[in-house]
Design a protein around this motif. Structure first.
Motif, PDB file in Angstrom:
ATOM      1  N   GLY A 181       0.735  -1.231   0.071  1.00 34.33           N
ATOM      2  CA  GLY A 181       0.092   0.139   0.029  1.00 34.33           C
ATOM      3  C   GLY A 181       0.956   1.216   0.043  1.00 34.33           C
ATOM      4  N   ASP A 182       0.606   2.092   0.819  1.00 28.51           N
ATOM      5  CA  ASP A 182       1.411   3.394   0.982  1.00 28.51           C
ATOM      6  C   ASP A 182       2.491   3.293   2.213  1.00 28.51           C
ATOM      7  OD1 ASP A 182       0.050   3.763   3.382  1.00 28.51           O
ATOM      8  OD2 ASP A 182      -0.305   5.762   2.946  1.00 28.51           O
ATOM      9  N   ARG A 183       2.939   2.100   2.421  1.00 22.96           N
ATOM     10  CA  ARG A 183       3.986   1.887   3.647  1.00 22.96           C
ATOM     11  C   ARG A 183       5.028   1.281   3.004  1.00 22.96           C
ATOM     12  NH1 ARG A 183       3.520   2.807   8.918  1.00 22.96           N
ATOM     13  NH2 ARG A 183       4.999   1.069   9.334  1.00 22.96           N
ATOM     14  N   ILE A 184       6.048   1.676   3.332  1.00 23.78           N
ATOM     15  CA  ILE A 184       7.502   0.747   3.207  1.00 23.78           C
ATOM     16  C   ILE A 184       7.376  -0.227   4.159  1.00 23.78           C
ATOM     17  CG2 ILE A 184       9.962   0.776   3.141  1.00 23.78           C
ATOM     18  CD1 ILE A 184       9.953   3.867   2.244  1.00 23.78           C
ATOM     19  N   THR A 185       7.654  -1.479   3.523  1.00 19.24           N
ATOM     20  CA  THR A 185       7.867  -2.471   4.876  1.00 19.24           C
ATOM     21  C   THR A 185       9.097  -3.114   4.845  1.00 19.24           C
ATOM     22  OG1 THR A 185       7.376  -3.862   2.891  1.00 19.24           O
ATOM     23  CG2 THR A 185       5.527  -3.538   4.230  1.00 19.24           C
ATOM     24  N   ARG A 186       9.911  -3.205   3.749  1.00 18.23           N
ATOM     25  CA  ARG A 186      11.275  -3.527   3.799  1.00 18.23           C
ATOM     26  C   ARG A 186      12.178  -2.516   2.900  1.00 18.23           C
ATOM     27  NH1 ARG A 186      11.247  -9.578   2.223  1.00 18.23           N
ATOM     28  NH2 ARG A 186      10.302  -8.834   0.344  1.00 18.23           N
ATOM     29  N   VAL A 187      13.451  -2.566   3.446  1.00 18.88           N
ATOM     30  CA  VAL A 187      14.556  -1.921   2.671  1.00 18.88           C
ATOM     31  C   VAL A 187      15.648  -2.911   2.457  1.00 18.88           C
ATOM     32  CG1 VAL A 187      16.082  -0.117   2.635  1.00 18.88           C
ATOM     33  CG2 VAL A 187      14.008   0.296   3.684  1.00 18.88           C
ATOM     34  N   ILE A 188      15.986  -3.228   1.115  1.00 21.57           N
ATOM     35  CA  ILE A 188      17.078  -4.189   1.018  1.00 21.57           C
ATOM     36  C   ILE A 188      18.462  -3.464   0.302  1.00 21.57           C
ATOM     37  CG2 ILE A 188      17.613  -5.977  -0.652  1.00 21.57           C
ATOM     38  CD1 ILE A 188      14.079  -5.505  -0.452  1.00 21.57           C
ATOM     39  N   THR A 189      19.251  -4.092   1.403  1.00 18.21           N
ATOM     40  CA  THR A 189      20.880  -3.605   1.006  1.00 18.21           C
ATOM     41  C   THR A 189      21.615  -4.653   0.314  1.00 18.21           C
ATOM     42  OG1 THR A 189      21.948  -4.017   3.050  1.00 18.21           O
ATOM     43  CG2 THR A 189      20.579  -1.924   2.977  1.00 18.21           C
ATOM     44  N   ASN A 190      22.914  -4.088  -0.069  1.00 12.78           N
ATOM     45  CA  ASN A 190      23.719  -5.345  -0.404  1.00 12.78           C
ATOM     46  C   ASN A 190      24.335  -6.286   0.580  1.00 12.78           C
ATOM     47  OD1 ASN A 190      25.161  -3.405   0.602  1.00 12.78           O
ATOM     48  ND2 ASN A 190      27.007  -3.324  -0.661  1.00 12.78           N
ATOM     49  N   LYS A 191      23.680  -6.027   1.818  1.00  8.65           N
ATOM     50  CA  LYS A 191      24.258  -6.914   3.005  1.00  8.65           C
ATOM     51  C   LYS A 191      23.281  -7.495   3.810  1.00  8.65           C
ATOM     52  CE  LYS A 191      28.765  -4.657   3.720  1.00  8.65           C
ATOM     53  NZ  LYS A 191      29.535  -3.667   4.420  1.00  8.65           N
ATOM     54  N   ALA A 192      21.779  -6.792   3.749  1.00 11.17           N
ATOM     55  CA  ALA A 192      20.833  -7.277   4.897  1.00 11.17           C
ATOM     56  C   ALA A 192      19.557  -6.870   4.185  1.00 11.17           C
ATOM     57  CB  ALA A 192      21.012  -6.860   5.977  1.00 11.17           C
ATOM     58  N   THR A 193      18.414  -7.524   4.795  1.00 11.21           N
ATOM     59  CA  THR A 193      17.021  -7.036   4.594  1.00 11.21           C
ATOM     60  C   THR A 193      16.441  -6.599   5.888  1.00 11.21           C
ATOM     61  OG1 THR A 193      16.834  -8.281   2.681  1.00 11.21           O
ATOM     62  CG2 THR A 193      14.800  -7.536   3.728  1.00 11.21           C
ATOM     63  N   TYR A 194      16.090  -5.339   5.715  1.00 12.07           N
ATOM     64  CA  TYR A 194      15.497  -4.448   7.039  1.00 12.07           C
ATOM     65  C   TYR A 194      13.858  -4.492   6.977  1.00 12.07           C
ATOM     66  CZ  TYR A 194      20.198  -3.251   7.549  1.00 12.07           C
ATOM     67  OH  TYR A 194      21.752  -3.012   7.607  1.00 12.07           O
ATOM     68  N   GLU A 195      13.504  -4.868   8.035  1.00 11.13           N
ATOM     69  CA  GLU A 195      11.833  -4.681   8.342  1.00 11.13           C
ATOM     70  C   GLU A 195      11.650  -3.498   9.093  1.00 11.13           C
ATOM     71  OE1 GLU A 195       9.607  -8.025   9.523  1.00 11.13           O
ATOM     72  OE2 GLU A 195      11.225  -9.683   8.391  1.00 11.13           O
ATOM     73  N   VAL A 196      11.006  -2.407   8.300  1.00  9.82           N
ATOM     74  CA  VAL A 196      11.362  -1.050   9.076  1.00  9.82           C
ATOM     75  C   VAL A 196      10.056  -0.379   9.548  1.00  9.82           C
ATOM     76  CG1 VAL A 196      13.376  -0.527   7.697  1.00  9.82           C
ATOM     77  CG2 VAL A 196      11.245   0.086   6.631  1.00  9.82           C
ATOM     78  N   ASN A 197       9.866   0.460  10.490  1.00 11.33           N
ATOM     79  CA  ASN A 197       8.734   1.311  10.710  1.00 11.33           C
ATOM     80  C   ASN A 197       8.561   2.504   9.973  1.00 11.33           C
ATOM     81  OD1 ASN A 197       7.520  -0.739  12.616  1.00 11.33           O
ATOM     82  ND2 ASN A 197       8.826   0.094  14.257  1.00 11.33           N
ATOM     83  N   GLN A 198      10.000   3.141  10.094  1.00 11.68           N
ATOM     84  CA  GLN A 198      10.166   4.715   9.354  1.00 11.68           C
ATOM     85  C   GLN A 198      11.377   4.509   8.584  1.00 11.68           C
ATOM     86  OE1 GLN A 198       9.893   7.033  12.992  1.00 11.68           O
ATOM     87  NE2 GLN A 198       8.008   7.940  12.168  1.00 11.68           N
ATOM     88  N   VAL A 199      11.551   5.169   7.639  1.00 16.22           N
ATOM     89  CA  VAL A 199      12.720   5.344   6.645  1.00 16.22           C
ATOM     90  C   VAL A 199      12.965   6.795   6.184  1.00 16.22           C
ATOM     91  CG1 VAL A 199      13.817   4.595   4.200  1.00 16.22           C
ATOM     92  CG2 VAL A 199      12.124   3.193   5.683  1.00 16.22           C
ATOM     93  N   VAL A 200      14.465   7.168   6.333  1.00  9.42           N
ATOM     94  CA  VAL A 200      14.767   8.562   6.015  1.00  9.42           C
ATOM     95  C   VAL A 200      15.476   8.394   4.775  1.00  9.42           C
ATOM     96  CG1 VAL A 200      15.820  10.519   6.912  1.00  9.42           C
ATOM     97  CG2 VAL A 200      14.655   9.233   8.585  1.00  9.42           C
ATOM     98  N   ASN A 201      15.153   9.367   3.859  1.00 10.85           N
ATOM     99  CA  ASN A 201      16.055   9.492   2.504  1.00 10.85           C
ATOM    100  C   ASN A 201      16.914  10.779   2.879  1.00 10.85           C
ATOM    101  OD1 ASN A 201      17.055  10.104   0.149  1.00 10.85           O
ATOM    102  ND2 ASN A 201      15.368   9.753  -1.086  1.00 10.85           N
ATOM    103  N   ALA A 202      18.239  10.555   3.327  1.00 17.41           N
ATOM    104  CA  ALA A 202      19.089  11.403   3.364  1.00 17.41           C
ATOM    105  C   ALA A 202      20.117  11.002   2.480  1.00 17.41           C
ATOM    106  CB  ALA A 202      19.450  11.942   5.009  1.00 17.41           C
ATOM    107  N   ALA A 203      20.059  10.928   1.200  1.00 13.40           N
ATOM    108  CA  ALA A 203      20.926  10.443   0.461  1.00 13.40           C
ATOM    109  C   ALA A 203      21.665  11.274  -0.378  1.00 13.40           C
ATOM    110  CB  ALA A 203      20.481   9.094  -0.516  1.00 13.40           C
ATOM    111  N   GLY A 204      21.483  12.633  -0.196  1.00 14.90           N
ATOM    112  CA  GLY A 204      22.474  13.655  -0.801  1.00 14.90           C
ATOM    113  C   GLY A 204      22.234  13.865  -2.257  1.00 14.90           C
ATOM    114  N   GLY A 205      23.594  13.762  -3.024  1.00 17.50           N
ATOM    115  CA  GLY A 205      23.192  13.851  -4.246  1.00 17.50           C
ATOM    116  C   GLY A 205      22.592  12.649  -4.934  1.00 17.50           C
ATOM    117  N   TYR A 206      22.232  11.544  -4.354  1.00 13.57           N
ATOM    118  CA  TYR A 206      21.591  10.462  -4.686  1.00 13.57           C
ATOM    119  C   TYR A 206      19.795  10.447  -4.361  1.00 13.57           C
ATOM    120  CZ  TYR A 206      25.952   9.116  -6.893  1.00 13.57           C
ATOM    121  OH  TYR A 206      26.938   9.081  -7.421  1.00 13.57           O
TER     122      TYR A 206
END
Ligand code: FAD
Lengths: 381, 93
Positions: A181-206
């Protein structure tokens, strides 16, 4: 892995947000960064901090951030030296039109409690004697503007956040974001998968690319800005000298080196951050005109980073309509270092359901949807 | 050996002792150390300290030196004055 808050980007914005969340009692915070410590634009910036802005929003953000920098060493309990120097910014006006605009800016800044003032050519030459008197007609000066060491300021935030339990993972890149729906449930990185409540996009130039992973099109783009450092010399210049019409900022940092940069109006919107000889030549011509004695200094290093630009040159902070648990801190348009204290404060307040110190509708990405006639900040190099 | 008397980076006056301390604190790449200690940012741009620090890092991390990367080489190779740069085009036809 379950994580309460995942912050994407460990630059000064992500660091300040992590610290501010932690002191508000938020637990289980992880910061991931694809690079090394200060590998993004924070480690590439001029690290000037000023309050002489032309929009009320930027003035308010800058003033409150300077108030924090003045006490940062104590508040963050940092043992090192932040190399905070408050010897002002001298901003040169080179035409009657520019001088008139600066007079208005100073009135607005004074209204916000910022101690800036218009200074005559004579007074400007007392403040920085090696200025070329032919290069300007008057100036504005704010004595409480200044500079900090960006690596030390970042380390101060990081160590304070670590003491409050925040985890930092460098060399870990976010590759994908899953939603229900309108919620982020998981964030996948090159090392792990995170089940999350809140996510911040502070990725600067990216931040635009990270927004796309979450299915949103943040109205920001990145462009290259170049900068150089000279050999260190005995102290000869207190304030940062800046001119928008000559396109230059130039300061001597406490270590003794001069840092200087300028913008290229034709720079493409992309992620290229290679150094160019064109910059070197244009920069040398500009600085030897404005500050002639600096021509004798040797350049020891040049580099570049991104400005992450928003349409009105003011930051984008806070939630987004399309994704209920995603928060943005981007679009700093070349002044995200000096705003970091307030970025952390405002984003953490919004995430915790607290009321920030100012009306944040001005900062939300929604502002670009509602109207086309934004007030654009012009005081940028 | 008194580690505080062994200078690794002559430009920024950084001793082996200071380097060891920062490695203990977790700054274990050249890029980290450069940001925290300024090694490699001085006039010689790491021409002197790079391989010394590489060796120390390799020892600390128990790795082969070939596995430890050093700094990004940035222009300029030699210090050039701003005047020379500003007037450089006058020497060209
Ligand atoms: C030459 C130059 C001079 C400047 N001068 C000044 C100045 O004088 N004063 C001032 O206030 N500002 C200045 N700035 C602007 C300032 O550098 C930035 O606004 C500020 O550093 C932004 O901080 P940030 O934390 O938002 O971004 P960054 O420091 O870039 O941090 C973002 C981080 O996100 C990470 N990241 C990106 N994508 C991913 C992913 N998918 N997964 C994991 N991690 C990811 C990156 O590795 C990076 O470390 C300057 C910038 C440049 C280039």
């Amino acid at each position: 892995m379950k994580t309460n808050v995942l912050i994407i980007g460990g630059g000064i914005s992500g660091l300040s947000i992590a610290y501010n969340l932690a002191i508000r009692g938020v637990q289980d915070i992880v910061v991931v960064d694809k690079s090394y410590f200060c590998g993004g634009d924070t480690g590439r910036c001029g690290a000037g901090v000023r309050q002489q802005w032309a929009t009320k929003t930027n003035c308010m953000l800058a003033k409150r951030s300077i108030d924090f920098f003045e006490k940062a060493k104590d508040i963050l309990g940092y043992e090192g030296n932040l190399e905070f120097k408050q010897e002002g910014y001298l901003i040169l006006a080179s035409s009657e039109k520019e001088a008139a605009q600066f007079k208005q800016n100073v009135a607005l800044q004074n209204e916000c409690g910022i101690p800036s003032r218009v200074v005559s050519k004579k007074e400007a030459l007392q403040i920085v004697p090696h200025l070329n008197p032919e290069a300007f007609i008057s100036a504005t000066f704010c004595p409480t503007d200044g500079h900090l060491n960006p690596f030390k300021m970042s380390e101060a935030y990081m160590l304070a956040a670590k003491r409050l339990g925040v985890s930092f993972h460098f060399y870990e890149e976010v590759l994908d974001i899953d939603k229900e729906g309108d919620r982020i449930t998981r964030v996948i990185t090159n090392k792990a998968t995170y089940e999350v409540n809140q996510v911040v996009n502070a990725a600067g130039g990216y931040s635009h690319e990270v927004g796309l992973l979450a299915g949103i099109d943040i109205p920001v783009y990145s462009e290259k800005h170049e900068i150089l450092a000279t050999e260190p010399v005995a102290k000869m210049q207190g304030p940062m000298v800046m001119s928008f019409s000559h396109n230059i900022y130039c300061q001597q940092v406490p270590h003794g080196a001069f840092l200087m940069g300028r913008s290229d109006p034709d720079v493409p919107h992309d992620h290229d951050i290679e150094s160019s000889w064109q910059f070197l030549e244009a920069m040398a011509k500009t600085v030897t005109h404005i500050l002639p004695p600096l021509g004798q200094l040797r350049v020891v290093r040049q580099w570049a980073g991104h400005y992450n630009m928003s349409l009105d040159r003011q930051p984008i902070l806070g939630g987004v309509a399309e994704v209920s648990n995603l928060y943005l801190a981007c679009g700093f348009s070349g002044h995200g270092f000096m705003f970091a204290p307030i970025t952390g404060e405002i984003v953490a307040d919004i995430m915790c359901g607290l009321t920030p110190f100012m009306d944040v509708s001005e900062l939300s990405s929604e502002r670009f949807k509602e109207k086309q006639d934004f007030i654009i900040e012009k005081s940028v190099v | 050996m008194d580690k505080s008397k062994v200078i690794l980076c002559r430009c920024e006056d950084i001793s082996l002792d200071e380097l060891s301390q920062k490695m203990e604190e977790g700054y274990t790449t050249f890029e980290d150390l450069k940001r925290i200690l300024r090694v490699g940012m001085g006039p010689c741009q790491a021409n002197t300290c790079a391989h010394l620090i590489q060796k120390e890092l390799a020892q600390f991390l128990n790795k082969d030196m070939s596995e430890v990367s050093v700094h990004k080489v940035r222009p300029l190779t030699l210090g050039v004055t701003l005047n020379q740069l500003a007037n450089g085009d006058q020497n060209e036809d």
